[in-house]
Design a protein around this motif. Structure first.
Motif, PDB file in Angstrom:
ATOM      1  N   SER A   1      -3.500  -0.321  -0.542  1.00  0.00           N
ATOM      2  CA  SER A   1      -3.657   0.725  -1.501  1.00  0.00           C
ATOM      3  C   SER A   1      -3.460   1.241  -0.137  1.00  0.00           C
ATOM      4  N   GLU A   2      -3.203   2.324   0.647  1.00  0.00           N
ATOM      5  CA  GLU A   2      -3.510   3.221   1.376  1.00  0.00           C
ATOM      6  C   GLU A   2      -4.019   3.108   2.465  1.00  0.00           C
ATOM      7  N   THR A   3      -5.799   2.824   2.213  1.00  0.00           N
ATOM      8  CA  THR A   3      -6.686   2.722   2.510  1.00  0.00           C
ATOM      9  C   THR A   3      -7.281   1.072   3.215  1.00  0.00           C
ATOM     10  N   SER A   4      -6.320   0.810   3.076  1.00  0.00           N
ATOM     11  CA  SER A   4      -6.279  -1.339   3.119  1.00  0.00           C
ATOM     12  C   SER A   4      -5.567  -1.881   3.557  1.00  0.00           C
ATOM     13  N   ASN A   5      -4.260  -0.905   4.269  1.00  0.00           N
ATOM     14  CA  ASN A   5      -3.054  -0.946   5.261  1.00  0.00           C
ATOM     15  C   ASN A   5      -3.831  -1.785   7.071  1.00  0.00           C
ATOM     16  N   GLU A   6      -4.511  -0.711   7.161  1.00  0.00           N
ATOM     17  CA  GLU A   6      -4.727  -0.998   8.724  1.00  0.00           C
ATOM     18  C   GLU A   6      -5.445  -2.647   7.925  1.00  0.00           C
ATOM     19  N   PHE A   7      -6.373  -2.394   7.042  1.00  0.00           N
ATOM     20  CA  PHE A   7      -7.522  -4.431   7.196  1.00  0.00           C
ATOM     21  C   PHE A   7      -5.911  -5.157   6.893  1.00  0.00           C
ATOM     22  N   TYR A   8      -4.595  -5.006   6.559  1.00  0.00           N
ATOM     23  CA  TYR A   8      -4.413  -5.705   6.377  1.00  0.00           C
ATOM     24  C   TYR A   8      -3.377  -6.807   7.339  1.00  0.00           C
ATOM     25  N   GLY A   9      -2.930  -5.334   7.865  1.00  0.00           N
ATOM     26  CA  GLY A   9      -2.227  -5.478   9.521  1.00  0.00           C
ATOM     27  C   GLY A   9      -3.302  -6.561  10.712  1.00  0.00           C
ATOM     28  N   ARG A  10      -4.624  -5.582  10.367  1.00  0.00           N
ATOM     29  CA  ARG A  10      -5.407  -6.529  11.656  1.00  0.00           C
ATOM     30  C   ARG A  10      -5.219  -8.540  11.296  1.00  0.00           C
ATOM     31  N   ASN A  11      -5.021  -8.400   9.975  1.00  0.00           N
ATOM     32  CA  ASN A  11      -4.905  -9.757   9.318  1.00  0.00           C
ATOM     33  C   ASN A  11      -3.529 -10.268   9.274  1.00  0.00           C
ATOM     34  N   GLY A  12      -2.508  -9.869  10.034  1.00  0.00           N
ATOM     35  CA  GLY A  12      -1.375 -10.550  10.221  1.00  0.00           C
ATOM     36  C   GLY A  12       0.134  -9.895   9.443  1.00  0.00           C
ATOM     37  N   TYR A  13      -0.068  -9.554   8.292  1.00  0.00           N
ATOM     38  CA  TYR A  13       0.512  -9.577   7.080  1.00  0.00           C
ATOM     39  C   TYR A  13       1.010  -7.443   7.884  1.00  0.00           C
ATOM     40  N   THR A  14       2.031  -7.723   7.551  1.00  0.00           N
ATOM     41  CA  THR A  14       3.232  -6.583   7.541  1.00  0.00           C
ATOM     42  C   THR A  14       3.662  -6.172   6.632  1.00  0.00           C
ATOM     43  N   HIS A  15       4.826  -4.586   6.886  1.00  0.00           N
ATOM     44  CA  HIS A  15       5.415  -4.591   5.600  1.00  0.00           C
ATOM     45  C   HIS A  15       6.413  -5.208   5.423  1.00  0.00           C
ATOM     46  N   CYS A  16       7.127  -5.708   3.896  1.00  0.00           N
ATOM     47  CA  CYS A  16       8.605  -5.563   4.042  1.00  0.00           C
ATOM     48  C   CYS A  16       8.701  -4.343   2.945  1.00  0.00           C
ATOM     49  N   ALA A  17      10.281  -4.627   2.461  1.00  0.00           N
ATOM     50  CA  ALA A  17      11.139  -3.632   1.695  1.00  0.00           C
ATOM     51  C   ALA A  17      11.058  -4.027   0.863  1.00  0.00           C
ATOM     52  N   GLU A  18      10.330  -2.584   0.313  1.00  0.00           N
ATOM     53  CA  GLU A  18      10.036  -2.075  -1.057  1.00  0.00           C
ATOM     54  C   GLU A  18      10.802  -2.887  -2.985  1.00  0.00           C
ATOM     55  N   PRO A  19      10.042  -3.143  -2.999  1.00  0.00           N
ATOM     56  CA  PRO A  19      10.196  -4.057  -4.401  1.00  0.00           C
ATOM     57  C   PRO A  19      11.011  -3.124  -5.277  1.00  0.00           C
ATOM     58  N   MET A  20      11.757  -3.337  -5.821  1.00  0.00           N
ATOM     59  CA  MET A  20      12.081  -2.732  -7.420  1.00  0.00           C
ATOM     60  C   MET A  20      11.421  -2.824  -8.679  1.00  0.00           C
ATOM     61  N   GLU A  21      10.944  -1.888  -9.075  1.00  0.00           N
ATOM     62  CA  GLU A  21      10.283  -2.134 -10.699  1.00  0.00           C
ATOM     63  C   GLU A  21      10.778  -0.837 -11.420  1.00  0.00           C
ATOM     64  N   ARG A  22      10.142  -1.854 -12.525  1.00  0.00           N
ATOM     65  CA  ARG A  22      10.981  -0.856 -14.335  1.00  0.00           C
ATOM     66  C   ARG A  22       9.503  -1.053 -14.942  1.00  0.00           C
ATOM     67  N   HIS A  23       9.222   0.372 -15.366  1.00  0.00           N
ATOM     68  CA  HIS A  23       7.740   0.165 -16.178  1.00  0.00           C
ATOM     69  C   HIS A  23       8.387   0.119 -17.823  1.00  0.00           C
ATOM     70  N   PHE A  24       7.559  -0.344 -18.895  1.00  0.00           N
ATOM     71  CA  PHE A  24       7.693   0.022 -19.862  1.00  0.00           C
ATOM     72  C   PHE A  24       7.010   0.443 -20.667  1.00  0.00           C
TER      73      PHE A  24
END
Length: 153
Positions: free
Chosen positions: A130-153
């Motif tokens: 979530s927007e509010t958890s981006n900092e938490f994951y960043g502090r713990n070594g996670y980085t952004h990757c290319a956005e996945p694609m999705e299809r809703h049904f």
């Protein structure tokens, strides 16, 4: 604080935490929903997940109470010639009860999950923060990757 994999004795606490987690961010989702119907569905899911070799529910526990949890689903990859194929993981339902936030609880739990992933030789862990958890994951070594694609049904 003890960090461990969940077992069937934890199901009641995990159900309540999932309910609280959802309503904290999306209070409208609880409108007109009976806890008992959610509880039954969640109990079935958790009973199956905890017994499986596909789902791993990690918990941080203090004085017998679960104060944080992380759910991890292993995704098997299709083998590829010329290399050993390792699974990757989908991480979801990362939650720490409010009174333990900002005290390192979630980071300690996530650190243990990361160690476990290395031990299992997972290729990577993917999470949709979530927007509010981006900092938490960043502090713990996670980085952004290319956005996945999705299809809703």
């Amino acid at each position: 604080m003890k960090i461990r994999l969940a077992n069937k004795r934890d199901i009641e606490q995990l159900i309540k935490m999932r309910w609280d987690f959802t309503l904290e961010d999306y209070p409208e989702m609880g409108e007109g929903v009976k806890f008992s119907s959610f509880e039954n569905e969640c109990r079935r899911f958790l009973g199956t997940a905890i017994d499986s070799s596909k789902w791993f529910v990690w918990v941080a526990e203090k004085n017998g109470q679960i104060i944080s949890h992380i759910y991890v689903e292993l995704i098997q990859k299709v083998p590829r010639p010329g290399r050993v194929t390792h699974p990757f993981a989908y991480m979801t339902n990362v939650y720490t009860v409010p009174e333990y936030r900002g005290k390192g609880t979630g980071s300690k739990l996530l650190s243990r999950v990361n160690e476990w992933a290395e031990e299992k030789k997972l290729e990577f862990i993917i999470v949709w923060p979530s927007e509010t958890s981006n900092e938490f994951y960043g502090r713990n070594g996670y980085t952004h990757c290319a956005e996945p694609m999705e299809r809703h049904f």
